[in-house]
Design a protein around this motif. Structure first.
Motif, short mmCIF file in Angstrom:
data_model
loop_
_atom_site.label_atom_id
_atom_site.label_comp_id
_atom_site.label_asym_id
_atom_site.label_seq_id
_atom_site.Cartn_x
_atom_site.Cartn_y
_atom_site.Cartn_z
N GLY A 170 121.81 96.64 -36.32
CA GLY A 170 122.41 95.60 -37.17
C GLY A 170 123.70 96.03 -37.85
N ALA A 171 123.66 97.19 -38.49
CA ALA A 171 124.82 97.62 -39.26
C ALA A 171 124.63 99.08 -39.65
N MET A 172 125.69 99.66 -40.23
CA MET A 172 125.63 101.07 -40.59
C MET A 172 126.38 101.31 -41.89
N GLU A 173 125.73 102.08 -42.76
CA GLU A 173 126.22 102.24 -44.14
C GLU A 173 127.23 103.36 -44.35
N ASN A 174 128.05 103.71 -43.34
CA ASN A 174 129.02 104.79 -43.51
C ASN A 174 129.73 104.70 -44.86
N LYS A 178 115.44 106.85 -47.63
CA LYS A 178 116.56 105.93 -47.83
C LYS A 178 116.25 104.55 -47.28
N GLU A 179 115.54 104.47 -46.15
CA GLU A 179 115.34 103.15 -45.54
C GLU A 179 114.27 102.33 -46.26
N GLY A 180 113.13 102.94 -46.55
CA GLY A 180 112.08 102.19 -47.24
C GLY A 180 112.57 101.71 -48.60
N ILE A 229 108.80 102.91 -40.76
CA ILE A 229 109.73 103.60 -41.67
C ILE A 229 110.40 102.60 -42.61
N TYR A 230 110.83 101.47 -42.06
CA TYR A 230 111.59 100.50 -42.86
C TYR A 230 110.66 99.61 -43.70
N GLU A 231 109.82 98.83 -42.99
CA GLU A 231 109.10 97.77 -43.70
C GLU A 231 107.87 98.32 -44.43
N CYS A 262 127.38 107.21 -36.01
CA CYS A 262 126.97 108.62 -36.06
C CYS A 262 125.52 108.83 -36.46
N GLU A 263 124.90 107.89 -37.15
CA GLU A 263 123.49 108.09 -37.48
C GLU A 263 122.66 107.81 -36.23
N ALA A 264 121.65 108.60 -35.91
CA ALA A 264 121.30 109.79 -36.62
C ALA A 264 122.09 111.01 -36.09
N ALA A 313 123.84 93.34 -48.22
CA ALA A 313 123.31 93.96 -49.43
C ALA A 313 122.66 95.30 -49.09
N HIS A 314 121.86 95.31 -48.04
CA HIS A 314 121.16 96.54 -47.64
C HIS A 314 122.17 97.69 -47.45
N GLU A 315 123.20 97.43 -46.66
CA GLU A 315 124.16 98.51 -46.39
C GLU A 315 124.88 98.91 -47.67
N TYR A 316 125.20 97.93 -48.50
CA TYR A 316 125.87 98.27 -49.76
C TYR A 316 124.94 99.12 -50.63
N PHE A 317 123.67 98.72 -50.74
CA PHE A 317 122.74 99.46 -51.60
C PHE A 317 122.58 100.91 -51.14
N HIS A 318 122.78 101.14 -49.84
CA HIS A 318 122.68 102.52 -49.35
C HIS A 318 123.70 103.44 -50.03
N ASN A 319 124.75 102.85 -50.61
CA ASN A 319 125.74 103.74 -51.21
C ASN A 319 125.08 104.68 -52.23
#
Ligand code: B3K
Ligand code: ZN
Length: 881
Positions: free
Chosen positions: A268-272, A326-328, A387-389, A127-129, A303-309
């Protein structure tokens, strides 16, 4: 299909939502020929909105049929609303109401992989974005946060597992062999964090005890054939959960945390919330099927997706211009995590390499944008390296300026102040300011100005006074829509070395008694001169230690200084950097003067790296890797790609021939016995050994050939198996190469993640036959136009890594890419737009190439019904001619 003349959306037009959603009740009826979505929204007028408009507008996209609309339980006549493909407008609504919407959608035909779609027989979502609007009409914007309750109904045999966000509160059987599960998520969230999965999946369970002693149920769901590939992700998850508690004081909040692996996934993945969905290639691993690099990538993405929580879900973005909020921040968090669990220097080298190779290129191209963009056409195009790096580097610079303790105070304040809110990058910076007392107003320019700052460094030594003067000028190049930029606030870490390699105290005044051995200079003006006192000889400067800011540094290093820094700089990053600069200089001099010999100093520098086993082998493994062609191209003006390729090959060959004995010794010294482990030491040793092997085969060394074949046949892990295969593929041993490729495919043809690696090793090699090989791979039965990983591993790797073939003189590489983009634009515009990227830099190349790249872009532009995604990239690239 999307409109071909997309609108630009501006940050300055942001308005708070006119209506809020308190609660979302969803019921999904999943069938083979489609899905019915019943959605009930508890809505009310937003007290903070000054809009007096009585109507309500909801977003929709590609919804097959709107079956009904009701207000407070009463069905609405068609005249009460207007249903256009991308908007549902209700002409008049009260201040508070329940809105019921029923849509029919076709996940089985969804090739865009946005919204609800099918992958290998399972239903899943992205669903993002703006994918939620492909499921139902909704105010699809991140500042509308609601509590969700979701009931999923499907055939029980085909889809025994039914998942959504939160906790499962009810389940049961239905008529006709169907069943249901109801999920409730107690945390308000934007709809981009909604997720649903239905499939025949095996469940892997584990648990985690949080710092407040709560037991969390950890579950992974994968296809049965992948059941044995979950351990690494599960272990990574537990490490990440612990790390976030220890370093940020952040505890997990729901009772269950789920991870699902799907094969068809755009990224890669999504932090739903509570239900992370992963591209299989970014989560599944076994030593036989995944390389060390994949193991490390998986650990960092999990780890990245988990940290998004926390950084993303509990505190989310107000609008998509704030994406880097959120991404940076989350990339910064996952980088620190990887550094802590692995080798910090190696992690820094990897991050800086990526930034300098690809993000600097983006920042110098037609799609350059600030970390907080001002406008976009298609937000999907803005999930970028900037945006990310760069966003992560910006957060990292705040960390450097504040120090670890004040940064932590700042992050505590940020999470506490904004929990449950949708906020801006400015709110983040303000929390850092409020907690630390530091003024970051000039620092905010990092979010506003695009382009990579350039620092020109000059120095002089006053013998008589014992003063060393360092002058640093900064400037930021013009980028689309931005000129005459202001100087930025840049943390510039340095050290000084004596001629015998000792660190010197940095006395900023003559009587500085407690001078440190390294320091962070803060640059705020266009030019600064710093004086270092009390020196008896001219020092060698070590500049921008640890890559303390995402900038380019120009300083007239001599080769002697670089060789010296390579072996003496106490800063591991700068040791590596000196080696890179030396190699770049040597390769570039061969590009401009083909008659020149390879500098003997470079050979000797590499000889001592190979010989000295007391050095940090993880660092040595990185130092032995020559700068990539992509990096050399990025550094050059009007790069001559074939010449760069040839010069780099010549250096490689020369090193391989000159250092044959050392390479063989390195190979044997680093042969590991015992069980496979992914520790920094074991990874470094495998990397060194495989680099030695690759170099030996580069010059068709007989002993190397024998070693490669036995390594290929005998190794028990993919790193070594792939190392040998890659070395053979890049050698002149054609027969052995074919044999190994055929054996490899035969063994792994049923494992899509391994087949992707098999594709990539061929499409990325300049020795496998160029475009002819690419066509052959695309005709292979394992190639699949609907699977993004296959497209990336063949077409993406060709255009991004096989640079001599992509930039072939006749322009065939460019035309090929244009054709693939045109083809993909209809089925998966998001992936199509990403593939365009190598063509966008056409202005950088000499006209002989640039014109051909431009005409390839025009071929794409001229396709009818171009998606908004590709339209934006192509039009911006061609603009301003
Ligand atoms: N937030 C997602 C990326 C979504 C991309 C949408 N096109 C993964 C991540 O950054 O964690
Ligand atoms: Zn992310």
């Amino acid at each position: 299909m999307r409109t071909s003349q997309p609108q630009t959306i501006f940050l300055k037009d942001y308005r708070v939502p006119a209506f809020l959603v308190d609660h979302v009740d969803l019921r999904f009826e999943l069938f083979e020929d489609g899905a019915r979505v019943h959605c009930t929204l508890a809505m009310r007028r937003n007290p903070d909105s000054d809009s007096s408009d009585k109507s309500l507008e909801l977003d929709g996209d590609s919804l097959t049929t709107l079956e009904s609309v009701s207000l407070d339980g009463n069905p609405l006549e068609g005249s009460a609303y207007e249903d256009r493909d991308d908007k549902l407008t209700l002409h008049e609504v009260p201040d508070q109401f329940n809105l019921g919407i029923v849509t029919w959608i076709e996940p089985q035909n969804n090739t865009r992989l946005e919204g609800l779609y099918k992958s290998s027989g399972m239903f899943c979502t992205q669903c993002e974005a703006e994918g939620f609007r492909c499921i139902t009409y909704f105010p699809d914007r991140p500042d509308v946060m609601a509590r969700f309750r979701t009931r999923v109904e499907a055939d029980k045999t085909r889809y025994p597992i039914l998942l959504s966000n939160g906790n499962d509160v009810e389940k049961g059987d239905l008529a006709d062999g169907r069943h249901f599960v109801t999920w409730e998520d107690p945390f308000p969230k934007p709809c981009y964090l909604f997720a649903l999965v239905a499939g025949d999946l095996v469940e892997k369970r584990d648990s985690f005890k949080t710092m407040s002693a709560r037991d969390i149920d950890l579950r992974m769901y994968v296809e049965p054939r992948n059941a044995e590939k979950c351990d690494h992700a599960m272990d990574s998850l537990k490490r990440a959960m612990r790390w976030d508690e220890e370093v940020y004081g952040r505890e997990y909040d729901l009772d269950i945390f789920m991870i699902v692996a799907v094969d068809d996934f755009n990224m890669g993945a999504m932090e739903n919330k509570g239900l992370n969905i992963f591209n299989s290639s970014c989560v599944l691993a076994s030593q036989e099927t995944a390389t060390d690099m994949a193991f490390q990538r998986i650990e960092s993405i999990v780890a990245h997706e988990y940290f998004h929580n926390w950084s993303g879900n509990r505190v989310t973005c107000r609008d998509w211009f704030q994406l880097s909020l959120k991404e940076g921040f989350t990339v910064f968090r996952d980088s620190c995590f990887s550094a802590d669990v692995g080798s910090p220097t190696v992690k820094r080298i990897e991050d800086a390499t990526m930034l300098r190779t690809a993000q600097f290129a983006e920042d110098a191209g037609p799609m350059a944008h600030p970390v907080r963009p001002e406008s976009y056409m298609e937000i999907t195009n803005f999930y970028t390296l900037t945006i990310y790096e760069k966003g992560s580097e910006v957060v990292g610079m705040i960390h450097t300026l504040l120090g670890a303790d004040l940064f932590r105070k700042g992050s505590d304040l940020y999470f506490e102040r904004h929990d449950g809110q949708a906020v801006t990058t400015d709110d983040f910076v303000r929390a850092m300011e409020d907690a630390s007392g530091r003024d970051l107003s000039q620092f905010r320019l990092w979010y506003e100005q695009s382009g990579t700052p350039e620092l020109t460094v000059r120095d002089e030594f006053d013998d008589a006074a014992g003063i060393y003067r360092l002058t640093i000028d900064q400037s930021i190049p013009d980028t689309p829509g931005q000129t005459n930029k202001k100087p930025q606030h840049i943390p510039f870490a340095i050290g000084l070395l004596s001629a015998d390699g000792q660190p010197l105290p940095l006395k900023l005044t003559a009587d500085d008694a407690e001078a440190p051995m390294d320091c962070v200079l803060e640059l705020t003006d266009a030019s600064h001169t710093f004086e270092f006192h009390g020196l008896s000889e001219r020092p060698v400067p070590s500049l921008l230690r640890g890559f303390s800011a995402p900038v380019r540094v120009f300083y007239p290093w001599t080769r002697e200084q670089l060789t010296f820094l390579m072996s003496h700089d106490p800063d591991g990053f700068n040791r590596w950097d000196a080696g890179q600069r030396l190699a770049v200089d040597v390769i570039n001099s061969l590009v401009s003067s083909t008659g020149e010999n390879v500098d003997a100093g470079l050979v000797e520098a590499y000889r001592s790296l190979l010989a000295d086993s007391s050095l940090d082998q993880a660092l040595v493994a990185k130092m032995l890797q020559l700068p990539s062609e992509a990096y050399l191209i990025e550094l050059a003006d009007q790069p001559n790609v074939p010449a760069i390729h040839r010069a780099r090959e010549r250096v490689l060959e020369h090193l391989a021939r000159s250092l044959r004995d050392e390479l063989l010794a390195c190979y044997h010294r680093n042969t590991l016995s015992g069980p496979y482990e992914v520790t920094p030491e074991a990874v470094a040793r495998r990397s060194l050994r495989n680099t030695a092997l690759a170099w030996l085969l580069h010059v068709d060394d007989e002993e190397g050939r024998t070693l490669a074949i036995s390594q290929f046949n005998e190794s028990d892990n993919m790193t070594d198996r792939m190392g040998a295969l890659r070395a053979l593929v890049n050698s002149g041993y054609e027969k052995e190469q074919e044999q190994a490729l055929a054996d490899f495919y035969r063994q792994w043809k049923d494992d899509p993640q391994v087949v992707e690696q098999w594709f990539a090793v061929q499409s990325g090699s300049s020795r496998t036959g160029g475009l002819r090989k690419i066509h052959e791979l695309m005709e292979h039965s394992a190639f699949d136009w609907k699977n993004p990983n296959k497209i990336r591993s063949v077409i993406g790797v060709f255009a991004g890594q096989n640079l001599p073939a992509f930039h072939a003189e006749d322009g065939a590489g460019y035309q090929f890419l244009a054709e693939q983009v045109r083809k993909l634009d209809d089925s998966n515009p998001q992936i199509a737009a990403r593939l365009v990227s190598p063509l966008t830099r056409w202005r950088k190349f000499a006209p002989v190439h640039g014109d051909q790249m431009k005409s390839a872009l025009e071929t794409i532009r001229d396709k009818s019904g171009l998606s908004r995604d590709v339209y934006e990239v192509v039009h911006k690239s061609l603009a301003g001619q």
